[in-house]
Scaffold this motif. Structure first.
Motif, PDB file in Angstrom:
ATOM      1  N   ASN A  36       0.818  -1.207   0.000  1.00  0.00           N
ATOM      2  CA  ASN A  36       0.000   0.000   0.000  1.00  0.00           C
ATOM      3  C   ASN A  36       0.859   1.269   0.000  1.00  0.00           C
ATOM      4  OD1 ASN A  36      -2.581   1.323   0.122  1.00  0.00           O
ATOM      5  ND2 ASN A  36      -2.227   1.683   2.299  1.00  0.00           N
ATOM      6  N   HIS A  50      -3.827   6.815   3.659  1.00  0.00           N
ATOM      7  CA  HIS A  50      -3.017   5.680   3.198  1.00  0.00           C
ATOM      8  C   HIS A  50      -1.635   5.644   3.853  1.00  0.00           C
ATOM      9  CE1 HIS A  50      -6.145   5.329   0.300  1.00  0.00           C
ATOM     10  NE2 HIS A  50      -5.736   6.337  -0.444  1.00  0.00           N
ATOM     11  N   VAL A  67      -6.361   0.752   2.418  1.00  0.00           N
ATOM     12  CA  VAL A  67      -5.611   0.429   1.204  1.00  0.00           C
ATOM     13  C   VAL A  67      -6.087   1.374   0.103  1.00  0.00           C
ATOM     14  CG1 VAL A  67      -5.213  -1.349  -0.558  1.00  0.00           C
ATOM     15  CG2 VAL A  67      -5.214  -1.970   1.873  1.00  0.00           C
ATOM     16  N   HIS A 106      -4.707  -3.269   5.597  1.00  0.00           N
ATOM     17  CA  HIS A 106      -3.473  -4.058   5.592  1.00  0.00           C
ATOM     18  C   HIS A 106      -3.769  -5.429   6.187  1.00  0.00           C
ATOM     19  CE1 HIS A 106      -1.244   0.033   5.968  1.00  0.00           C
ATOM     20  NE2 HIS A 106      -1.684  -0.174   4.745  1.00  0.00           N
TER      21      HIS A 106
END
Length: 162
Positions: A36, A50, A67, A106
């Motif tokens: 990411n 992010h 993400v 994640h």
């Protein structure tokens, strides 16, 4: 012993696609923090949702980093390549109906499936056809996290190919 049979992985020729068929692409792809952050920084997307854990952790409703949705879309399409278009695609013509009903985080695993919506021979390019795919991405819990329609041009089977 005679010659050995050789099987080379490829996508499907235009003629092999059938409207209404759903292809489930496996394996899935577990998304890491490194994935990411790399994608987000490579694409110059400075969105704190992010990149900044402290900011994201304090921000409802998710209280964690998300993400990048463009990474989700890219991975969703990428998961379909080996099964559908490896070596047979001419090019993408466009995307539409893109939606992200739930986020990926994640550590989530993205699974993809593709339904063939439309199929027609190209009017201007002999030997090629236009397909409309409906891609659906689900997380490891089965929740839909991304959908997209994609028009693509695919080669027809060459003369003499089995």
């Amino acid at each position: 012993m005679g010659a050995k049979k050789v099987v080379e992985q490829r996508g499907l020729w235009f003629e092999e696609f059938e409207i209404g068929v759903i292809y489930k692409h496996r394996p899935g792809r577990t998304i890491t923090e490194a994935d990411n952050v790399l994608f987000t920084t490579l694409t110059m997307n400075t969105q704190a949702l992010h990149l900044d854990a402290a900011f994201s952790d304090a921000l409802p409703p998710f209280n964690q980093r998300l993400v990048n949705s463009m990474f989700t879309l890219s991975t969703l399409v990428g998961l379909s390549v080996a099964q559908l278009t490896q070596g047979t695609i001419v090019g993408n013509l466009g995307f539409s109906e893109i939606a992200f009903p739930k986020p990926l985080f994640h550590g989530d695993t993205l699974y993809a499936e593709t339904e063939i919506l439309e199929k027609r021979a190209s009017k201007s390019r002999p030997g090629e056809g236009i397909l409309t795919f409906a891609h659906t991405g689900r997380n490891q819990h089965g929740d839909i996290v991304a959908t997209a329609q994609r028009k693509t041009m695919v080669r027809m089977r060459p003369e003499g190919e089995a």
